[in-house]
Design an enzyme around this catalytic site. Structure first.
Site, mmCIF file in Angstrom:
data_model
loop_
_atom_site.group_PDB
_atom_site.id
_atom_site.type_symbol
_atom_site.label_atom_id
_atom_site.label_comp_id
_atom_site.label_asym_id
_atom_site.label_seq_id
_atom_site.Cartn_x
_atom_site.Cartn_y
_atom_site.Cartn_z
ATOM 1 N N ASP B 18 0.834 -1.204 0.000
ATOM 2 C CA ASP B 18 0.000 0.000 0.000
ATOM 3 C C ASP B 18 0.867 1.251 0.000
ATOM 4 O O ASP B 18 2.097 1.160 -0.061
ATOM 5 C CB ASP B 18 -0.964 -0.068 1.185
ATOM 6 C CG ASP B 18 -0.247 0.012 2.533
ATOM 7 O OD1 ASP B 18 0.914 0.456 2.603
ATOM 8 O OD2 ASP B 18 -0.866 -0.372 3.536
ATOM 9 N N PRO B 61 -15.118 -23.595 3.873
ATOM 10 C CA PRO B 61 -15.439 -22.192 4.168
ATOM 11 C C PRO B 61 -14.963 -21.765 5.552
ATOM 12 O O PRO B 61 -14.963 -22.538 6.497
ATOM 13 C CB PRO B 61 -16.968 -22.154 4.077
ATOM 14 C CG PRO B 61 -17.414 -23.569 4.227
ATOM 15 C CD PRO B 61 -16.320 -24.410 3.652
#
Lengths: 142, 142, 142, 142
Positions: B18, B61
């Site tokens: 970032d 999941p």
């Protein structure tokens, strides 16, 4: 615990979903990041991209993040995300995020972030700084 | 706690960082996902993309995920990630991930995942299934 | 060339930017994808997630994409994206996207996509299908 | 056209794929970015993260990118990517990328990048600089 809750509404995009047809887990942490910036802008009235310059910091680096996935979000689902500072400490704080899909909580997230400036001893590194009282005060009265 | 630890080495890419020059937080959760698939392939000898078909499940999941960020990882840093199942329950399990940069722990991650098939009552939904004994046994003897 | 232009406005997020402080290139292709779904919803009045079921297709897979980067977009920049079908062929079409930052074009994108169903010979694969006349007609009169 | 071709092999991850079960288009542009850094490191012998400091530049910003998608790549597919500079100009250059899956070309990509330093007139902006002869020479003799 501060009372102010910011809200953000968005629709799940195709590219945010995985082969199971549900939002890929890392995307939720991206959403939480949106939520924190949105919350700070709402409370402080400072654009996220001006926050660092306004307060003389480098950013709000994360030291901890977590999510509890209760129900999946799918392509096209409209998500309402709420974000709220749950605790301010000397130089760090906690943010709680909740994502609602079809009116029920689908994901609960939490972040712990640091109010960070440049490390005077090594400007290439960040160092926590005390949260300015005017920042925490604004959250308490927002 | 199972003893087997899988390892994966990779280099931090420009696009994973970032504006602060460090890996954006959501990317670490992508790395943890890589780690879990790598671990299951190493222990079960089944390609991740064949796991669902081999065991009659839809996927693994996530129900919970978290990370503790101790030190930043930067563009070009070589990361060594270890992944290990820390607990098996009836139909869910915990995976611990540790990312080492320059030999010290930079990030600790944890995931709780479910062994999930299609819900017989609604095939568009997933439903937890008991972990097959041959899967958990393989982890204990790996 | 169809006349209808859909518009979408959004703000650049921290996690979409790279260490140079500008949007990482791959993110623009994610934005273009948003633009195409937004355009089809605006013209056809069908939610993107219902498009496949409504028209008996699998999706709108890309066969070509490109971008011309004229000026950077930065954290906090408000982007206005326009999307427009520039050509319909038998079973494929071109979409042009333009991203405006501070009122000037920052990025021009183009996609070529296919109207694709399941391949009858191998349902695990996609196969182009003729664009339904009611779809192209809707674009011409929108 | 320079002769040196760098190669990189990787496996498609779950989180890189979309609900159609294939790699989401923007991810390929992320892969191309990996390819260019890998190529420059192979030819110049300089770590990507040291490239800017070594040559006094800010980076290699993209001015143009494109991809032609010939066949899908799926979760678990092993990809071999080749990257090659196809033209050097005064201060910009073209890179061609090819992704092979199961031995055939699945995606062809191209990037046009600029050798960019800080703009002396406005250090917050980038400005193209002439490619150093020692850089282009290294590519021609690699």
């Amino acid at each position: 615990m501060t009372d102010f809750i910011s809200r953000r509404k968005f629709t799940i995009e195709w590219g945010q979903c995985d082969p199971a047809g549900i939002v890929f887990n890392s995307r939720f942490f991206e959403f939480f990041d949106w939520g924190t910036w949105t919350l700070f802008e709402a409370v402080l009235g400072v654009k996220p991209s001006d926050l660092a310059a306004t307060f003389g910091i480098v950013g709000l680096p994360l030291v901890d993040a977590g999510a509890h996935f209760i129900a999946p979000a799918r392509f096209g689902d409209v998500v309402e995300m709420t974000s709220q500072v749950t605790e301010f400490r000397r130089s760090s704080f906690d943010v709680a995020h909740r994502l609602f899909v079809h009116g029920t909580v689908a994901v609960e997230g939490r972040e712990t972030r640091v109010w960070a400036g440049r490390d005077p001893a090594d400007p290439s590194r960040m160092k926590s700084q005390p949260l300015p009282p005017e920042v925490t005060a604004r959250f308490r009265t927002a």
